[in-house]
Design a protein around this motif. Structure first.
Motif, short mmCIF file in Angstrom:
data_model
loop_
_atom_site.label_atom_id
_atom_site.label_comp_id
_atom_site.label_asym_id
_atom_site.label_seq_id
_atom_site.Cartn_x
_atom_site.Cartn_y
_atom_site.Cartn_z
N PHE A 14 0.88 -1.35 0.17
CA PHE A 14 0.12 0.12 0.20
C PHE A 14 0.82 1.10 -0.03
O PHE A 14 0.58 2.18 -0.52
N TYR A 19 2.02 1.82 -3.46
CA TYR A 19 0.83 2.30 -4.15
C TYR A 19 0.91 3.77 -3.86
O TYR A 19 0.42 4.84 -4.68
N ASP A 76 0.90 6.84 -6.46
CA ASP A 76 -0.01 7.84 -6.80
C ASP A 76 0.18 9.55 -6.20
O ASP A 76 -0.48 10.24 -7.07
N PRO A 99 -1.32 4.49 -11.60
CA PRO A 99 -1.35 3.89 -10.29
C PRO A 99 -2.21 2.53 -9.99
O PRO A 99 -2.01 1.76 -9.13
N GLU A 100 -2.95 2.18 -11.13
CA GLU A 100 -3.88 1.07 -10.82
C GLU A 100 -3.19 -0.25 -11.06
O GLU A 100 -3.39 -1.15 -10.57
N SER A 108 -0.70 -1.01 -9.31
CA SER A 108 -0.20 -1.40 -7.93
C SER A 108 -1.18 -1.32 -6.98
O SER A 108 -1.10 -1.30 -5.64
N THR A 109 -2.59 -1.54 -7.31
CA THR A 109 -3.57 -1.91 -6.38
C THR A 109 -3.53 -3.30 -5.99
O THR A 109 -3.35 -4.20 -6.57
N PHE A 129 -6.14 -4.77 -5.01
CA PHE A 129 -7.07 -5.80 -5.94
C PHE A 129 -6.31 -6.49 -7.14
O PHE A 129 -6.73 -7.61 -7.07
#
Length: 334
Positions: free
Chosen positions: A122, A125, A129, A236-237, A239-240, A242
């Motif tokens: 996180f 991320y 971001d 940035p997506e 590194s999510t 999810f």
């Protein structure tokens, strides 16, 4: 006849199909999906090295995937490096970062290790971001170059990129197989089975877990860098958390702790996801029950279940042959 279907022949057959696929199915969309399968599979093999063979669940894997993607993007777009030195540098930096993170995180055990690595993921991320001046923030990085030519071989077309990604996937599988069947791999499995027992026979568990963590980070960064050069835009997506859970799902469904599980699970789920794009918002409602059933009935995934069935049939065949031979001996005596 049965000797034809050996493991080696099966692997060569599948590899042959993969090599001929661009000619058998001249469809750019299918080739694009299969290229993504190669990229995700490399990353999932990294998870398998750590989680499948040492039993340590790292939720920072997607962070190292994103680190490799952004490292390659920044070195090529901002610093103007050639692709191949940038690829090597991205993987090396990810391994160094992985060792630093592992030195701290491996002091924890069980769910504490998973929570710590999730926090690391996180943090990566947030850096991607929020550090707008370096990473571009929500705008991301645009114009990441494709791999540089190697002599007369160029990688401008989708077909050439597919073959390059397939090469890296085959290399990843080969390296993983050599690790698993070596003394190092048996050491990893011993730690997974019982860390306390491994320590009593003189195995340095923390040292070997750190090595597995570093190898996992290497494959994550490699796949991330290849992904960045393939799509040529990252944000940035990538590194999510999810996306990290999706990769873990590929491994669990394919077969955790197996050699072919990562590529089988990734191929099935990525293909299914692309086929069910009209259910994009509800796909987890579909994957959730599937994952639950596999975890309950096939803890080692599809590959583990198939191997279990094959072994069961072999045992039955062996018992049947032994019983028949015994019956023939009785008839000869009588």
């Amino acid at each position: 006849m049965a000797k034809i279907f050996t493991n080696r022949n099966g692997v060569l057959f599948i590899l042959g199909i993969a090599l001929l696929l661009p000619f058998l199915v001249p469809n750019d969309y299918i080739l694009h999906v299969l290229s993504l399968v190669c990229i995700w599979s490399i990353s999932v093999y990294g998870i398998n090295i750590l989680t499948g063979y040492t039993g340590k669940l790292s939720l920072a894997h997607i962070g190292f995937f994103a680190f490799g993607a952004y490292a390659l993007g920044l070195l090529t777009v901002t610093a103007g490096w050639n692709f191949w030195p940038a690829l090597v540098a991205a993987c090396v930096m990810a391994v160094i970062l992985g060792i630093l993170v592992g030195l701290i995180s491996l002091r924890t055990n069980g769910h504490y290790f998973a929570i710590y690595t999730m926090c690391v993921g996180f943090i990566i991320y947030l850096i991607i971001d929020k550090w707008d001046s370096l990473t571009g923030g929500v705008r991301g990085l645009v114009g990441i170059p494709t791999p540089s030519p190697i002599g007369p071989i160029t990688f401008d077309s989708l077909t050439s990129q597919y073959y390059l990604l397939l090469f890296f996937l085959v290399l990843t599988i080969f390296i993983t197989k050599r690790i698993v069947h070596s003394l190092l791999g048996r050491t990893f499995i011993a730690i997974r089975n019982s860390e306390e027992l491994a320590m009593t026979i003189g195995i340095s568990t923390k040292k070997n877990q750190l090595l597995a963590f570093a190898i996992s980070c290497f494959f994550a960064a490699l796949s991330g860098a290849l992904y960045a050069s393939f799509v040529r835009f990252i944000g940035p997506e990538v590194s999510t958390l999810f996306l990290g859970f999706e990769m873990l799902t590929y491994l669990v469904i394919g077969g955790i702790g197996t050699l072919s599980g990562p590529v089988v699970g990734t191929l099935l789920l990525v293909s299914l996801t692309q086929y069910l794009q009209f259910l994009q918002e509800y796909r987890m409602l579909l994957f959730g029950p599937i994952l639950l059933l596999i975890v309950i009935f096939y803890p080692k995934g599809i590959v583990g279940g198939v191997n279990k069935l094959i072994n069961k049939l072999k045992r039955k065949k062996t018992k049947g042959g032994a019983a028949q031979e015994k019956g023939n001996d009785i008839e000869e005596v009588s």
